[in-house]
Each structure stands twice: as C-alpha cells, then as structure tokens.
Design an enzyme around this catalytic site. Sequence first.
Site, PDB file in Angstrom:
ATOM      1  N   GLU A 124      41.733  59.187  36.784  1.00  0.00           N
ATOM      2  CA  GLU A 124      40.884  58.482  35.834  1.00  0.00           C
ATOM      3  C   GLU A 124      39.508  59.166  35.809  1.00  0.00           C
ATOM      4  O   GLU A 124      38.966  59.446  36.871  1.00  0.00           O
ATOM      5  CB  GLU A 124      40.695  57.003  36.222  1.00  0.00           C
ATOM      6  CG  GLU A 124      39.972  56.249  35.127  1.00  0.00           C
ATOM      7  CD  GLU A 124      39.796  54.751  35.414  1.00  0.00           C
ATOM      8  OE1 GLU A 124      40.249  54.286  36.476  1.00  0.00           O
ATOM      9  OE2 GLU A 124      39.201  54.082  34.570  1.00  0.00           O
ATOM     10  N   MET A 258      40.729  53.685  43.518  1.00  0.00           N
ATOM     11  CA  MET A 258      41.428  53.879  42.253  1.00  0.00           C
ATOM     12  C   MET A 258      42.760  53.149  42.266  1.00  0.00           C
ATOM     13  O   MET A 258      43.525  53.242  43.217  1.00  0.00           O
ATOM     14  CB  MET A 258      41.609  55.387  42.027  1.00  0.00           C
ATOM     15  CG  MET A 258      42.373  55.743  40.773  1.00  0.00           C
ATOM     16  SD  MET A 258      41.500  55.168  39.286  1.00  0.00           S
ATOM     17  CE  MET A 258      42.894  54.914  38.184  1.00  0.00           C
ATOM     18  N   GLU A 293      41.154  46.466  43.057  1.00  0.00           N
ATOM     19  CA  GLU A 293      42.180  47.462  42.705  1.00  0.00           C
ATOM     20  C   GLU A 293      43.547  46.791  42.571  1.00  0.00           C
ATOM     21  O   GLU A 293      44.328  47.130  41.692  1.00  0.00           O
ATOM     22  CB  GLU A 293      42.234  48.597  43.740  1.00  0.00           C
ATOM     23  CG  GLU A 293      40.904  49.297  44.005  1.00  0.00           C
ATOM     24  CD  GLU A 293      40.154  49.769  42.774  1.00  0.00           C
ATOM     25  OE1 GLU A 293      40.801  50.022  41.732  1.00  0.00           O
ATOM     26  OE2 GLU A 293      38.914  49.864  42.826  1.00  0.00           O
ATOM     27  N   GLU A 315      37.745  46.790  33.185  1.00  0.00           N
ATOM     28  CA  GLU A 315      36.784  46.721  34.294  1.00  0.00           C
ATOM     29  C   GLU A 315      35.997  45.400  34.308  1.00  0.00           C
ATOM     30  O   GLU A 315      35.868  44.772  35.351  1.00  0.00           O
ATOM     31  CB  GLU A 315      35.841  47.921  34.268  1.00  0.00           C
ATOM     32  CG  GLU A 315      36.549  49.252  34.562  1.00  0.00           C
ATOM     33  CD  GLU A 315      37.335  49.257  35.861  1.00  0.00           C
ATOM     34  OE1 GLU A 315      37.095  48.401  36.735  1.00  0.00           O
ATOM     35  OE2 GLU A 315      38.215  50.131  36.001  1.00  0.00           O
TER      36      GLU A 315
HETATM   37 ZN   LIG Z   1      38.187  48.916  38.368  1.00  0.00          ZN
END
Ligand SMILES: [Zn+2]
Length: 851
Positions: A124, A258, A293, A315
């Site tokens: 990402e 991540m 996560e 997010e």
């Molecule tokens: Zn995130």
Amino acid sequence: MTALAPQTIFLKDYAEPHHWVETVHLTFALAPRATRVTSKIVFTPNTNNLGDLILNGEQLSLKSVTVNGAPVSYEVTDTHLTVKQADLPCEPFTFEAEVEISPETNTALEGLYMSSGMYCTQCEAEGFRKITYYPDRPDVMAVFTVRVESDLPVMLSNGNPQAAGAGWAEWHDPWPKPAYLFALVAGDLLAHSGSFTTMSGKDVDLNIYVRKGDEDKCAFGMQALIDSMRWDERVYGREYDLDIFNIVAVDDFNMGAMENKGLNIFNSSCVLASPETSTDATFERVEGIIAHEYFHNWTGNRITCRDWFQLCLKEGLTVYRDQMFSGDMRSHAVKRIEEVLQLRARQFREDNGPLAHNVRPESFVEINNFYTATVYEKGAEVIGMLRRLIGDEAYYKGCTLYFDRHDGQAVTIEDWIKVFEEVTGRDLAHFAQWYSQAGTPRLTVNETWDNGTLTLNFTQSTPATPGQEVKKPQVLPIMVGLIAPDGTEVVPSTVLEMTESAQSFTFDGLSERPVASILRDFSAPVILQREMDAKTRAFLLAHDTDPFNTWEMGRMLAKDTLVAMIVDGVEPARDYLDALKTMVTDATKDPAFRALCLALPSQDDMAQTLFDAGVTPDPMAIYEARENLRHILAAELKDDLPALYAANDAGAFKPDADGSGKRSLRMAVLSLLTLNDQGTAAQNLFETADNMTEQAGALTALLSAGIGQEELASFYAQWFHDRLVMDKWFMMQVAAAAPLDAARIAQTLTEHADFSMKNPNRFRAVFGALAGNHGGFHAPDGAAYKLLADWLIQLDPLNPQTTARMCGAFETWKRYDADRGDMITTQLKRILATKGLSGDTTEMVTRILGA
Ligand SMILES: [Zn+2]
C-alpha cells in the site's frame, strides 16, 4: 527510457480499467539481489471501457512476456507496460511475465525488500508495481495463488496454506483483493501461536512471527488480537473468514502496520511488548494498532476503496472502530481526551497550515503524502458525528447494510453515505460536505437569559485553506448540558444540530440561570470560541458531568494562565491553582484522568493558541513560561506530591487501564517532585523499577530537570542490545533537551554507532523528537532547521516516503516571526533545489512553501 515529470491525478478523472483480473498465480524464486517473479494473470476485457492493456511496473527487469502462451508485441516505459488492444483477444486471456527484482538494495521499503535477513513486502499504496507488472489500482480485485521458493524455514503469503515441501510453500487466498493487500514474508522466524473460535464455530490458527529473541514479547499482542476478533463479532457482527491469521514483526518499516489479507505486517515497535522493555503507552498503542489492522479485514479488505481518493473510507472508519474498541477495553473518558489531544496536535495543525486538504482529497501527485491526520483522525471524527446525528440504532443498521450490499466491492464515500440515507430516510448531502471542505470550523457562542429561558446563539465560519477560499457552513452536532448554580444537572446531554452560519437554540422552563456545558465529548471537530471567566470555568471543572468538558475547563484555565504569563508577564491566577489542586488530589477521581489534568498544554499548542489570538508566538518565551509554571505547580503542590507519589504505586505490573492510570499520575507527579527534591525520588525509582514505564519515566523526569546523565549512561549499558528500547534512549535525550541544547544533542546522536538513517524508527527517534521539541526546533540560531534539512536531503534518495513525511515538521513556518520564517523557507528551498529529489518530497515541500 526517461523519467516522466510527476503528474497530478484528479478524482474527477476516474475511469474504470480496460481490463479486470480473474485470477493471479505468482511464483517467487527468492534471492537477495535477483528474485525471479513469474506471473500468470487471467484478464477479462471490461466491456464498459474497452482499450489497451495497461499495467503498472517500476524498477523491474523484464525477462519475458506472453499472451495465451504466445509472444506479443508490447511497449515498456519506466512506469508502464502496454499491450495494444488490437494485439489482444476479445475474450478472457492469460498474460504471463517474468521479471527480476533486487530486494536487498530496496531501501525505500516499498514493494519486496529485506530487513535483517528476512524478506517482506509493503504494497500500500502503490508498492505492488515494484514486484511485477500489474494493474496496480484498488478497484481491480482478484483471487491470488502464490508459490514461494527459498531455503528459509518460514514462507508466508495471504490466505490459507495450500501445500508445502522442502524449499517451497503455496498459499491461496479465496477472497478477491486489490494488489495493495498482497503480502509475502520469508525468514528465519519463530511463531507465538494461539487460536480463536469464531461465532459460527470455525477454528482459526493465530500466529505472531518474530525474530529469535523476541518470542517473549508476543503474549500481549496475541491477547489484543483475540479481543479484537471477539469485539468485531459482538459489536459489528463481523466474523473472520480464513483458517489462519498471521502477524509478522519487521524492524524496518515506514508505517505502523499493514492490514494485508490474512498476513498483517507490523513495525516491530507496534506489536512487541513486555513490561521490562515497553511503556504503558506502547502497550496501549499495540492494542489499538492490532485492533485497527484486524478491523480492516472488513472495512478495507472485504470492502475496499474504488480509488485512492477514497482512502478515508477505509481509514476514517477503521480508526473510529479502533477508538471505540480501545474505549471499551479501557476508559471511554480518558480515551476521548487522548483522541482530542492527538487531533488538535496533528490534524488541527495540518488544517490550519499550507498542507490543509479535504478528508477526501480531490487531487494528488503522490498518494503516499495523503496518509495524513486529516484522512485518518478527521475521517474518524466525521464517522463519530454521523453516529451522533442519526443515533446508535440507525448507525449499526446502516453499517450492516453497507457490509451486506458492498461485500467484495471497491466503493466510494457516496456508497457509504447512501446506506445511512436509506436507513434514516434523511438527505445527508449537506453532512457529506465534511468530505469535500477542508479547514477547522470556528464555532462562537453567546448566551441570553430571559425569564426562565436560556438562548444559545451560535455562529460558525471556516477560514480559507489552500485552493478553497469560500467556505460553507458545516453540519455540526453540538452536545450541550445545563448545570444549575447548586451544581445539579438540570438538562442532561442533548445534541443540537447546527446547519446554518448563525443559529439559536432555546431552553425554557428553567427556574434559575444555569451554566451551559457546550461541545460535550468534543461532539464536533471545531475550535470553540467562548468568552468565559475563570470562575465559570472553575465551576464547570468542579460540577460538569461530562468528563471531556471537565478536563477541557482545566485545560482552558491552564492555557489562559500561560497566555497571561507570556503576554502580560503576570503570575498564575489563584482560581487556576486552586482548581488544579482540588482536581489532582481528589482520590475519588480516576488517576488517569487526574494525570491528564496535571499535564500542561504543549508548547506547540501554546504557539497555535497565541497565533489564533493574533500574537506572534515566541518559542523561547513559551518554553520559559511553561517551565516557570511547572516550578510554580511544584511549589504549590509541595506537600501533596510525596503522598500522591506513594499512593499511586500500582504494585505488580499489569498493562491494564487501572495500573497504567496510576502509573501515569505517578509519573506526572514525579516530574514535578523532581523539581523539589533534586531528583532523589526519581533516582531511586530508576534504580528499583521493574518496568519500563517507571524506569523511562524516572529518566525523563531527571533529564527534564537538567540532570540524569549518569542514569542515561547506565540505561544504555542495560539496554544497548534491545533496539526498541534504544529508540527510546535516542528519543528521550532529544525530547527532554533544553532549547539551546537540542540541535547539538541530536547532531551528536547521529554520530553514535547505533544511529542508522536506514531504519525509519531510529531516524524518527532522533528527528521526530527534535521536531517535537518545540523550543529546541525553533531555537533562535536556526541550527535545528538546518540539521533536519541536511538529514532529509541525505535520506531522500534512500527512503522518499519517510523523508516526505518528516518535512511536515516545517509546516507551521507562517506562525512565527520573519526571521524564523526566512530561516525555514531557506532550508525548504535548499531541499527543493537538491538534484534528483524524489516526487514525494518535491510535492510536500512545494505545498509547504505554498504556490
Ligand atoms: Zn488503516
């Protein structure tokens, strides 16, 4: 081949890809400088948007390309591989390619790279294009099968293990995903294992993989993972969907962690924790990031973003979810105050400077530069406001509809808003403006009282931000309660919905004029401007039922006190000192809450406060006033500090809310106590502490009082072998340095044998701390500006992402006097003039300087 000039990408230009991907088979023959990646990808032409096959690819050495097993003509630039539509079949076809890459020399830590002998990936946002040719965009979702070949004992990828033998392992991920969620890890690793049974009775194997020597630091992370899995089932009804969930700790990592499908990769600082080496803050961070996560499995992975402009969709929502989780695990009141502190320190700072942007940006050059406090933290505030406006029931109903409707899709903010319009029957178009208008609204309020009726008259306005001159009123949920003069609450928390530039709300049938508690729980991310005398603040501090506003009143008193000390040179007001003393010594109140009350506003916060009041902040005056106030508090609380220190000994270390709350108050007390006892208590604690919270707290107290050099040396001797504790050792010295010493100490530390610019954690330990030491960073000689610029210029060719992010240290240059402004812009221009500067850093510095 020539490099293309960096291009600006616009949200309005979004178009579907020419081809969708059905399945991907990848084979990795791992070798440090010559890893072979063979890909076999089944493409389907997109009948909505037919065209050439366009694949992203960077820094790849191409060996072969075929389509349906036969050679095909293609064009390669240093960013793309293109096959003309005329050379392709009209039906689904199989594209195969072989490339070679060099993980060992990949210092940007994007794509496939090596960290301490282990292979790992970070894809990402756009790292997969450094692994092989692929449509590297989030709306292309596909089923991946991966074969890893290596002589390393552990070989992992996404999904479920399919088959393995000597020197190879195969993984299959049945859930379609975009390439940014791809992950691969290979190394000599140990697993700390656990298990979880989902609500439908499916057993899941859980593993945290670490380097040898770290296996005793995994138990807390494992428990946090199990708690997160249970919480998402209970609160959102979401269950895990693979047979296995793996987490890997990596030392060299640009971000915190991540959420790759089934294979989360973590910066080791965000997953490893033990009482001896980690502070309470680290435990809390580990718990929150593991949850974050994990929660992405639904908000991000099963439902992903159509394009990177929608980043806040995954997010903002996932931060909101992890905040709710942490509140449930610990204390909602304390957690909310910590969130607001963070929001003001990072997001308000960003929103009020040259880097201000929408929660959903409309253009970017480098998406890596938009992993910001605005997208994350303000994105989460927007979700919180939505929930306040529509209520809990409609919120969860909408979420369930979102999961049901969009599972397996790549979607947009419009899709997210639409589910809530459907479940409530409300038009949320005005509310959705929070995604498209940057800047922090200023909310003002005044009151009128007339014969039993209280009227609150609100106005709102948002200052211009770069590229957005004219602002419209936002939808603001303003939570209000009323307190009678005797301290009883006569109107409990009520949400007022403000939609206009000016709006009034009345409360009638009141027998006496009450005191209004406004913006309870920080119900909207605004700056509240309200004239209030110290007596009224002190009254609310003592009687408000809302813990956030109680704290906020203490905070405002502290700020008023510091402003008066800086601007008028007066002594602190009695009201403030008495109110603080009452609060801090009240044993019936939560120690964590009292610790937050005792903490003074940061120097950066004071600089922004002065700037907002039309005063050019003088960093030295702010530093001195704050130090002066610390000494005054230490003297005022002289008789209480030793008792408070003794009473908040938490005993045997447990990283829970109770223990960490007591330790946070105890450390705040110790910091003041050290100013009275020449360090006796802190030295004693440093010698005897059995946990890092107290050992590091004692050392920080000593360093902040200008002593503790012996302890600093013994800390090094005790911990030099532990890289995460060493990060703290580097960081503490710079963070606690007096303004005129900070740059020199940072400079000396860069010459230390244990300093390495290649490790982002170590680089941030020194330079993040320097940028965070307000007085030191803005020392009058400009030495810190120059030192940071020197190092950013050196780091940029190795790691553009971290370099660009660290440039944010300079974003507040317009706040200060002309001399400082000139010194900062001189350094920024010097960075910009560096030959071969990365696109990431060029974009950031250009934006900070302003067009
Ligand atoms: Zn995130």
